[in-house]
Design an enzyme around this catalytic site. Sequence first.
Site, mmCIF file in Angstrom:
data_model
loop_
_atom_site.group_PDB
_atom_site.id
_atom_site.type_symbol
_atom_site.label_atom_id
_atom_site.label_comp_id
_atom_site.label_asym_id
_atom_site.label_seq_id
_atom_site.Cartn_x
_atom_site.Cartn_y
_atom_site.Cartn_z
ATOM 1 N N TYR A 1 -0.994 -14.565 1.992
ATOM 2 C CA TYR A 1 0.150 -13.758 2.432
ATOM 3 C C TYR A 1 1.166 -14.574 3.205
ATOM 4 O O TYR A 1 0.805 -15.438 3.991
ATOM 5 C CB TYR A 1 -0.318 -12.624 3.368
ATOM 6 C CG TYR A 1 -1.105 -11.549 2.683
ATOM 7 C CD1 TYR A 1 -0.474 -10.451 2.112
ATOM 8 C CD2 TYR A 1 -2.493 -11.624 2.605
ATOM 9 C CE1 TYR A 1 -1.199 -9.458 1.486
ATOM 10 C CE2 TYR A 1 -3.240 -10.631 1.981
ATOM 11 C CZ TYR A 1 -2.586 -9.551 1.419
ATOM 12 O OH TYR A 1 -3.303 -8.571 0.791
ATOM 13 N N TRP A 2 2.427 -14.295 2.979
ATOM 14 C CA TRP A 2 3.520 -14.814 3.809
ATOM 15 C C TRP A 2 4.333 -13.583 4.251
ATOM 16 O O TRP A 2 5.231 -13.136 3.544
ATOM 17 C CB TRP A 2 4.416 -15.752 3.011
ATOM 18 C CG TRP A 2 3.751 -17.023 2.587
ATOM 19 C CD1 TRP A 2 3.797 -18.223 3.228
ATOM 20 C CD2 TRP A 2 2.947 -17.236 1.418
ATOM 21 N NE1 TRP A 2 3.077 -19.165 2.527
ATOM 22 C CE2 TRP A 2 2.543 -18.583 1.425
ATOM 23 C CE3 TRP A 2 2.530 -16.404 0.363
ATOM 24 C CZ2 TRP A 2 1.743 -19.125 0.421
ATOM 25 C CZ3 TRP A 2 1.730 -16.938 -0.630
ATOM 26 C CH2 TRP A 2 1.341 -18.284 -0.597
ATOM 27 N N ARG B 1 -7.107 -3.406 8.229
ATOM 28 C CA ARG B 1 -7.037 -4.833 7.892
ATOM 29 C C ARG B 1 -7.053 -5.643 9.187
ATOM 30 O O ARG B 1 -6.005 -5.961 9.745
ATOM 31 C CB ARG B 1 -5.733 -5.151 7.134
ATOM 32 C CG ARG B 1 -5.560 -4.424 5.833
ATOM 33 C CD ARG B 1 -6.496 -4.949 4.741
ATOM 34 N NE ARG B 1 -6.243 -4.262 3.481
ATOM 35 C CZ ARG B 1 -6.776 -3.090 3.140
ATOM 36 N NH1 ARG B 1 -7.595 -2.461 3.961
ATOM 37 N NH2 ARG B 1 -6.486 -2.546 1.981
ATOM 38 N N ASP C 1 -4.762 3.670 -2.935
ATOM 39 C CA ASP C 1 -3.336 4.047 -2.838
ATOM 40 C C ASP C 1 -2.987 5.063 -3.926
ATOM 41 O O ASP C 1 -2.256 6.033 -3.681
ATOM 42 C CB ASP C 1 -2.428 2.823 -3.009
ATOM 43 C CG ASP C 1 -2.744 1.709 -2.019
ATOM 44 O OD1 ASP C 1 -3.273 2.012 -0.934
ATOM 45 O OD2 ASP C 1 -2.454 0.540 -2.335
ATOM 46 N N ASP D 1 0.792 -1.233 0.000
ATOM 47 C CA ASP D 1 0.000 0.000 0.000
ATOM 48 C C ASP D 1 0.829 1.291 0.000
ATOM 49 O O ASP D 1 0.646 2.154 -0.852
ATOM 50 C CB ASP D 1 -1.031 0.001 1.147
ATOM 51 C CG ASP D 1 -0.410 0.108 2.534
ATOM 52 O OD1 ASP D 1 0.717 -0.377 2.742
ATOM 53 O OD2 ASP D 1 -1.069 0.688 3.428
ATOM 54 N N ASP E 1 -18.531 6.328 -5.639
ATOM 55 C CA ASP E 1 -19.360 7.437 -5.154
ATOM 56 C C ASP E 1 -18.555 8.684 -4.786
ATOM 57 O O ASP E 1 -19.107 9.603 -4.159
ATOM 58 C CB ASP E 1 -20.200 6.974 -3.954
ATOM 59 C CG ASP E 1 -21.255 5.970 -4.369
ATOM 60 O OD1 ASP E 1 -21.687 6.041 -5.547
ATOM 61 O OD2 ASP E 1 -21.616 5.096 -3.564
#
Length: 307
Positions: free
Chosen positions: A102-103, A168, A259, A31, A230
Amino acid sequence: MSARRFLSIGECMVELSQAGDGLLRKGFAGDTFNTAWYARACLAADWSVDYFTALGDDAMSDEMVAFIDKAGIGTSHIRRIRGKTPGLYMISLKNGERSFSYWRDNSAARSLAADPDHLREAVESADVVYFSGITLAILPQEDAATLLAEARRAKAAGKLVAFDPNIRPRLWASYDVMHATISEGARSSVLVMPSFDDEAAHFGDASIEATIQRYRALGAVDIVVKNGADGVRLNFSGDETFVPAKKVEKVIDTTSAGDSFNGAFLAHYLETGQATAAAGFAAGVAARVVSEHGALVAKEKLGMSGG
Ligand code: ADP
């Protein structure tokens, strides 16, 4: 504005995506790195954009540094840690739906704030500091406190500190820690750039107005609430405006929409000081990004005039 050094702090990972016939394509993304990429693409050449993270001493870390450098993003603040490796994620496609594995539990980036002097030096050398809720989530709690203290120092010194909560839940030890640390991130920042979906789902905000009021009450000065197709609502020092999203013929891949919006918004805002115009510009860049595959769309495809 005379500020000329942009610093983004966080984790860039190795990305593996499907390339057909069971082959995988390797890339690099994350990100805060994505935002640095779009800031670099949109800022004039007299700005430097630096990425602050930690990497290992393996070949993949070397490749990532070379990639960042080739993108015109400074790598001199990247600390290399012996025996560590970068985080990795893989994108799977099933019936047109993307899912991510993910790792990153043991990635070098988790130690990015473990050397407080190194962090302070980088933040002190910057005019603009950007970080996210993901940056905070991957750090041990005491290192997150170190980063937040540096953000507060930078804010007190009059720098533009910008923060995307990028919530997250899976990265956090508990909801309580997540709520407390993200709130602290906002308190330590000047400009907060949340996505309404996340704020409604995880802070229970009933409206965009509720998100704005919550972050203002914490001490954020300026707020940009992104709301997908929106558009965005801005509250700059109390003045509210709405900027619609750009129409997109066919949405191909929304990875990095927020991002890219942040990077383009910051670039335009830093050059002009005009938040509403910056949001219009960023909506144009984000519209291009969602019309292409992948997190990092090349500058030539962003359809910018000048800059
Ligand atoms: P995030 O990726 O952080 O969830 P959003 O989904 O709110 O962020 O998207 C960020 C920006 O990307 C929006 O403000 C808008 O400008 C642009 N965008 C996202 N989805 C669309 C879409 N379907 N059509 C046009 N623009 C979009």
